[in-house]
Scaffold this active site. Sequence first.
Site, PDB file in Angstrom:
ATOM      1  CG  LEU A   1      -2.024  -1.039   1.235  1.00 45.14           C
ATOM      2  CD1 LEU A   1      -2.578  -1.229   2.627  1.00 45.14           C
ATOM      3  CD2 LEU A   1      -3.133  -0.645   0.269  1.00 45.14           C
ATOM      4  N   GLY A   2       2.016   1.170   0.558  1.00 48.46           N
ATOM      5  CA  GLY A   2       2.864   2.361   0.619  1.00 48.46           C
ATOM      6  C   GLY A   2       4.075   2.112   1.467  1.00 48.46           C
ATOM      7  CD  GLU A   3       9.129   1.559   1.717  1.00 46.13           C
ATOM      8  OE1 GLU A   3       8.921   1.046   0.604  1.00 46.13           O
ATOM      9  OE2 GLU A   3       9.783   1.016   2.624  1.00 46.13           O
ATOM     10  N   GLY A   4       6.392   4.189   4.566  1.00 40.56           N
ATOM     11  CA  GLY A   4       6.488   5.347   5.454  1.00 40.56           C
ATOM     12  C   GLY A   4       7.801   5.342   6.186  1.00 40.56           C
ATOM     13  CB  ALA A   5       9.019   7.465   8.945  1.00 43.54           C
TER      14      ALA A   5
ATOM     15  CE  LYS B   1       2.414   3.541  10.128  1.00 45.89           C
ATOM     16  NZ  LYS B   1       1.697   4.700  10.648  1.00 45.89           N
TER      17      LYS B   1
ATOM     18  CG  ASP C   1       1.908  15.544  11.797  1.00 41.69           C
ATOM     19  OD1 ASP C   1       2.036  16.569  11.093  1.00 41.69           O
ATOM     20  OD2 ASP C   1       2.565  14.499  11.604  1.00 41.69           O
TER      21      ASP C   1
ATOM     22  N   GLY D   1       8.470   1.939   7.619  1.00 41.27           N
ATOM     23  CA  GLY D   1       8.687   0.805   6.728  1.00 41.27           C
ATOM     24  C   GLY D   1       7.481   0.623   5.845  1.00 41.27           C
TER      25      GLY D   1
ATOM     26  CB  VAL E   1       1.664   0.355   4.648  1.00 43.45           C
ATOM     27  CG1 VAL E   1       0.267   0.070   5.182  1.00 43.45           C
ATOM     28  CG2 VAL E   1       2.344   1.420   5.517  1.00 43.45           C
TER      29      VAL E   1
HETATM   30  P1  ATP Z   1       5.234   8.615   8.514  1.00 39.92           P
HETATM   31  O1  ATP Z   1       6.324   8.457   7.528  1.00 39.92           O
HETATM   32  O2  ATP Z   1       5.252   9.907   9.266  1.00 39.92           O
HETATM   33  O3  ATP Z   1       5.035   7.435   9.406  1.00 39.92           O
HETATM   34  P2  ATP Z   1       3.554   8.170   6.296  1.00 39.92           P
HETATM   35  O4  ATP Z   1       2.122   8.507   6.028  1.00 39.92           O
HETATM   36  O5  ATP Z   1       4.564   8.565   5.299  1.00 39.92           O
HETATM   37  O6  ATP Z   1       3.877   8.748   7.710  1.00 39.92           O
HETATM   38  P3  ATP Z   1       2.753   5.516   6.846  1.00 39.92           P
HETATM   39  O7  ATP Z   1       1.693   5.974   7.782  1.00 39.92           O
HETATM   40  O8  ATP Z   1       3.637   4.405   7.272  1.00 39.92           O
HETATM   41  O9  ATP Z   1       3.746   6.649   6.518  1.00 39.92           O
HETATM   42  O10 ATP Z   1       2.069   5.191   5.458  1.00 39.92           O
HETATM   43  C1  ATP Z   1       2.759   5.131   4.250  1.00 39.92           C
HETATM   44  C2  ATP Z   1       1.761   5.048   3.102  1.00 39.92           C
HETATM   45  O11 ATP Z   1       1.071   3.796   3.168  1.00 39.92           O
HETATM   46  C3  ATP Z   1       0.651   6.099   3.178  1.00 39.92           C
HETATM   47  O12 ATP Z   1       1.016   7.278   2.532  1.00 39.92           O
HETATM   48  C4  ATP Z   1      -0.509   5.395   2.484  1.00 39.92           C
HETATM   49  O13 ATP Z   1      -0.399   5.538   1.088  1.00 39.92           O
HETATM   50  C5  ATP Z   1      -0.282   3.941   2.841  1.00 39.92           C
HETATM   51  N1  ATP Z   1      -1.105   3.554   4.002  1.00 39.92           N
HETATM   52  C6  ATP Z   1      -0.831   3.751   5.309  1.00 39.92           C
HETATM   53  N2  ATP Z   1      -1.793   3.279   6.097  1.00 39.92           N
HETATM   54  C7  ATP Z   1      -2.736   2.757   5.282  1.00 39.92           C
HETATM   55  C8  ATP Z   1      -4.023   2.138   5.489  1.00 39.92           C
HETATM   56  N3  ATP Z   1      -4.520   1.951   6.708  1.00 39.92           N
HETATM   57  N4  ATP Z   1      -4.723   1.742   4.418  1.00 39.92           N
HETATM   58  C9  ATP Z   1      -4.222   1.952   3.171  1.00 39.92           C
HETATM   59  N5  ATP Z   1      -3.041   2.535   2.905  1.00 39.92           N
HETATM   60  C10 ATP Z   1      -2.299   2.946   3.934  1.00 39.92           C
END
Ligand code: ATP
Length: 282
Positions: free
Chosen positions: A21-25, A49, A145, A27, A29
């Site tokens: 679904l994505g990548e965040g700080a 996550k 935030d 790791g 998702v």
């Molecule tokens: P941070 O890096 O501050 O933790 P972030 O939004 O960059 O915040 P994540 O919250 O880990 O990092 O999410 C990364 C991406 O994964 C998001 O931008 C979104 O596209 C996807 N994502 C996160 N949570 C979900 C969810 N519950 N359902 C679907 N996609 C999600």
Amino acid sequence: PISLSKWEFQHEDTELLAKKLGEGAFGEVRVGRLTTKDPKKKLVEVAVKMLKSSADSVTRDQVEELLHETRIMRKLDHPNVLRSYGVAVLREPLYLMIELCSNGALREYLKENHKTITLADKINFVLGSARGVAYLHSQRILHRDLAVRNILLTEDKTPKVSDFGLAELTDRYEMKEHCKIPVRYLAPETLELFIFTPKTDVFSFGCVIWEIYENGQQPHDGKNAQTIRAQVKKREFLKLSSSAPEALRRLVAEKVFVADPENRCSMTSIVQCVETAEKTVK
Ligand code: ATP
């Protein structure tokens, strides 16, 4: 057998699916299928996550932040606040199982779909998000935030307030120095006195409304922190796009983007204003 609380799972309880679904700080998702603890062991699709386990392993701070986020989320139960199912922490990578929002982050959704999103969609994004934040405040939680990058959209486009990494269970929070803060969304008293209250969330929520009507553009785009601070010091605030309903534009100009928090309205007033405005949009 180990005894686990309602919020603790074993990694085997979650089947990871291939879809990322994505990548965040933290790791990656991923989509997963969680075997819930109800007697029928019902399966639910969730977002997982994963705390990346790098070669040098996860840091204590990262684990603390993830656990902080989940502790706050456990207290919450509202249709516009992202739901948490629990964690799996018995081995690495740590998993945080949360509600699946298949339309992803609102910011990307606005950017990618700006040609087709209607004003009715936009007011629904504002209304749902406002209800979510009003609920947080009713539970004495500061989000700290708020931004469209931290609002997720479900399959049926319901907005869910998410990312509780900076959230605090209090109605007044004084920041320690040198902390990372989202400058472009902050109220003057946060930038000048380092305090967070429900009224500072209201100011940031004004930025969320602005972002929704600007199709996901970032406030003060292209300006550095110093320039933004100077502007706020001169009390120069954002103005909502003329595509936003008149009543909402007035509320934001007169009761949200104002320097004195005493003159700023509550999230409940924003919800009421948007509920009325919504009727004129449809
Ligand atoms: P941070 O890096 O501050 O933790 P972030 O939004 O960059 O915040 P994540 O919250 O880990 O990092 O999410 C990364 C991406 O994964 C998001 O931008 C979104 O596209 C996807 N994502 C996160 N949570 C979900 C969810 N519950 N359902 C679907 N996609 C999600």
